[in-house]
Every structure is written in C-alpha cells, then in structure tokens.
Design an enzyme around this catalytic site. Structure first.
Site, PDB file in Angstrom:
ATOM      1  CG  HIS A 190      -0.183   0.104   2.525  1.00  0.00           C
ATOM      2  ND1 HIS A 190       0.406  -0.990   3.109  1.00  0.00           N
ATOM      3  CD2 HIS A 190       0.076   1.156   3.352  1.00  0.00           C
ATOM      4  CE1 HIS A 190       0.998  -0.630   4.232  1.00  0.00           C
ATOM      5  NE2 HIS A 190       0.818   0.675   4.404  1.00  0.00           N
ATOM      6  CG  ASP A 192       1.514   5.439   4.422  1.00  0.00           C
ATOM      7  OD1 ASP A 192       1.121   4.290   4.702  1.00  0.00           O
ATOM      8  OD2 ASP A 192       2.672   5.838   4.655  1.00  0.00           O
ATOM      9  CG  HIS A 339       5.095   1.191   2.839  1.00  0.00           C
ATOM     10  ND1 HIS A 339       4.612   2.383   2.321  1.00  0.00           N
ATOM     11  CD2 HIS A 339       4.489   1.049   4.045  1.00  0.00           C
ATOM     12  CE1 HIS A 339       3.788   2.936   3.177  1.00  0.00           C
ATOM     13  NE2 HIS A 339       3.678   2.148   4.234  1.00  0.00           N
ATOM     14  NE  ARG A 355       1.942   7.336   8.209  1.00  0.00           N
ATOM     15  CZ  ARG A 355       0.862   6.639   7.848  1.00  0.00           C
ATOM     16  NH1 ARG A 355       0.970   5.345   7.594  1.00  0.00           N
ATOM     17  NH2 ARG A 355      -0.315   7.219   7.758  1.00  0.00           N
TER      18      ARG A 355
END
Length: 377
Positions: A190, A192, A339, A355
């Site tokens: 995916h 983000d 990723h 994150r």
C-alpha cells in the site's frame, strides 16, 4: 478487485478493546493501551502508546498549496551529508542507508536536500537518530517543514498529538495465529492514505520498540515499475484514472470498535503520476486503497488493475527491505513507492513505531512521450 484492508491490518494491528459494561454509553469512550497494560508498560516510550478518543471528530480536509522544498535543493547535498557522514545504496534503484547525520540538527538547506535525496532514492534509512527522544512537538515541528500534517482517521495516536500515526503490535502467539488464519503471508502492499485528495509526500517513520529479528518493512520503486512496462502499455495507461477509497478502512475500524475521526472519502488519481521534483513518472496504484479504473467495465478494470498490482508486488529487482534497529528513522517518498510491513516474528516483542505524514500536492500526470521522441529530444 476485492476490497483490501492492508493499512488497517498490516500497518496497525491492535488487540480489540475489552468492553466495560459499567461505562456509561453517554460518556465519550477513550481507549488507552497503557490502561489495558495495567497502568504500567514495558514500552520504552510509554508517552507514544496509542490512544483512541471516540469524541474526536475532524472536518473534511481543505485543499492547500504544497511547496516541495526539494525543487530548489543543492544536488551536492553539502548541508545534508557532511564529510564525516556515510551513505550507501541498498539496491541499484531504491534505498539508501545513512550514518553520521543527525536529522534534528539540519538547517533549512539540509532539509531541502533531504527532500531531494528521498525523492531520488525513494527510501532512506537514517541510523543513530534522536527523534524518539525529542519532545513529541519538536518531532512534529521538524516534519511540518515538509507539508501539512495529516491526521489519520482511524489509527491510534499519542494522547494530545493526533498528527502522529502509531504502529503498535504486541504480537502475542494467539494474535499471530489469528492474523494468519485466513492469509498465507502478511504482504499487504500500500501507499499511505492515497484516498485523500492530496496524499502524503516525504514521510517519516521512527522505531520506538521492535523485535530483535523480524518486523522489517519492504518498499517498492513505483518509478522503476513503470519503466519496466512496454511502450504500448505505458501509452495506454496515460490518461486513465483510478478510484482510491478510504471507506473500507473506516468500516473495518468501526467493526473492531475503533474510531472514525473524519468522514471517509474517495478520490480519483491518475494511474501514472509525475513527480514534481525529479520529473519521473511512476505507477500510482496500490492494493490498500485503489479500487477500480475509471471508465472501464468491471472485468476490464479488475484485469488491468490486477496485472499492475501483481507487477508491483513481484518486482523483487526494484524492491528494498529495511531492517529496523534502535534509533532508526526511515524516510520515504509516498508518491513514488509502495510498502508492506512484514509480520514474521513469534517471540512476543512489541513492535512500536511513530509516523509523521506531511501531505503533498494533488497527483498529476504529464503527457506521454513515445520512446523514439525521448531519444531525439
């Protein structure tokens, strides 16, 4: 394509909350991991443990003008990579590792060069960083230089800092077995929150706790994935758009008793995206959020999108695996990569990361240029 719940599960998997029947349904429900761990935690950074506040609601995101600092950066990287630093490539096309640089001490010129380096190398791991030890607001201030902070609609955040997206998993043996009960592996490619009108660009993830071995993250170079396609396929993809949806992620959160801080959205983005700094073209589809191709019938959309996602996922010659270590900060360009977390350890250690997710420009594409025209230009 069948709906994927990649980011909901591969990126963040948390044990469902226990229901307390004595809590009034009229009171806001706040779930805190530290309370579920008895008020004390073995987490190295308990201030980063996830909190979900069901009373939090945010309005729809408004468009904004994004300034990409990599555009005017000095390509010599003299303010980012001093003589005493070391940088090495992880693979020829994607991934680098840097030592001898303290990100939190960078000047504005160094930050500009950081944006350029990450755009060029797609993902860069910086070792021996102090990010996790900084006050949370200082870490956010650093990340805010690269764009407007994104507040995730469903993930846990440190209390009082909704701009931080937390990845947290204890990985108890039963939880691991439950996770793989219906899957052969944890691979969930995916990019983000691509359902947003302006998805993230330069993105930061730093380790708080992790297993001694395992829990790596793998990245794929979507520029090289595009480059490997035949000219006929490249030309056909130009002009096509795909639907990216956040509805499934919101629904899965609510089914698990989680939060939904903002009404879910869908947006259409070009399948071939142009990077504003490098000018490179990249595939902009991912298994997490890309649902269908605009203007194609269901069978046609499923076939073409299925081919593209399989092409990205099996491209081991343009992928890089990042091994996490204490005090590591990994920075990637969400515009040109996808990723997947790797859930492969059964030893019970906590995997806990934070994150920072600055948003970037609305995806755009530039016209297709035939291969022969490029050579004669």
């Amino acid at each position: 394509m069948a709906p994927s719940i990649a980011e909901s599960f591969a990126v963040e998997v948390v044990v469902p909350a226990k229901v307390n029947p004595q809590v009034s349904v009229n009171k806001p429900k706040v779930r805190r991991i530290i309370e579920e761990e008895g008020g004390k935690s073995t987490a190295t950074y308990p201030q980063y443990l996830p909190v979900w506040d069901h009373s939090e609601k945010y309005p729809p995101l408004e468009p904004f003008t994004h300034i990409d600092h990599g555009k005017d950066a000095d390509p010599s990287f003299k303010d980012l990579l001093p003589a005493e630093s070391q940088i090495k490539k992880l693979t020829p096309t994607i991934g680098s590792e840097v030592t001898g640089v303290q990100l939190s001490k960078l000047t504005a010129a160094g930050k500009d060069q950081l944006a350029l380096l990450v755009a060029q190398r797609k993902v860069v791991a910086f070792r021996d960083q102090d990010f996790a030890d900084l006050p949370i607001q200082e870490a956010l201030d650093f990340g805010g230089y690269f764009g407007r902070h994104h507040i995730h609609p469903t993930s846990g955040a440190p209390e009082g800092y909704p701009e931080i997206h937390l990845v947290h998993r204890n990985n108890n043996a039963w939880e691991y077995d439950e996770y793989l009960a219906a899957k052969n592996s944890s691979v969930s490619w995916h990019s983000d929150v691509t359902y947003e009108q302006q998805p993230p660009g330069t993105t930061f993830l730093y380790l708080l706790d992790g297993p001694e071995v395992g829990g790596d993250t793998i990245f794929v170079n979507q520029v090289e994935a595009y480059n490997r396609l035949s000219p006929a396929i490249k030309e056909r993809l130009h002009g096509l758009k795909a639907v990216h949806s956040g509805f499934e992620q919101a629904e899965n959160s609510l089914k698990r008793g989680g939060v939904d801080r903002r009404d879910p959205v869908k947006n259409e983005h070009p399948i071939v995206r142009t990077h504003p700094v490098t000018g490179e073209k990249a595939l902009f589809v991912n298994g997490g959020f890309t649902r269908s191709i605009v203007g194609l019938k269901t069978e046609e959309s499923d076939a073409l999108l299925g081919f593209l996602l399989a092409h990205v996922g099996r491209g081991i010659d343009y992928q890089a695996r990042i091994r996490w270590a204490p005090k590591t900060v990994v920075i990637w360009d969400n515009r040109v990569t996808a990723h997947s977390a790797i859930i492969d350890w059964t030893t019970g250690e906590r995997r806990h990361l934070a994150r920072i997710t600055p948003q970037a420009e609305r995806p755009f594409e530039t016209p297709y240029v035939p291969e022969g025209d490029k050579l004669s230009a």
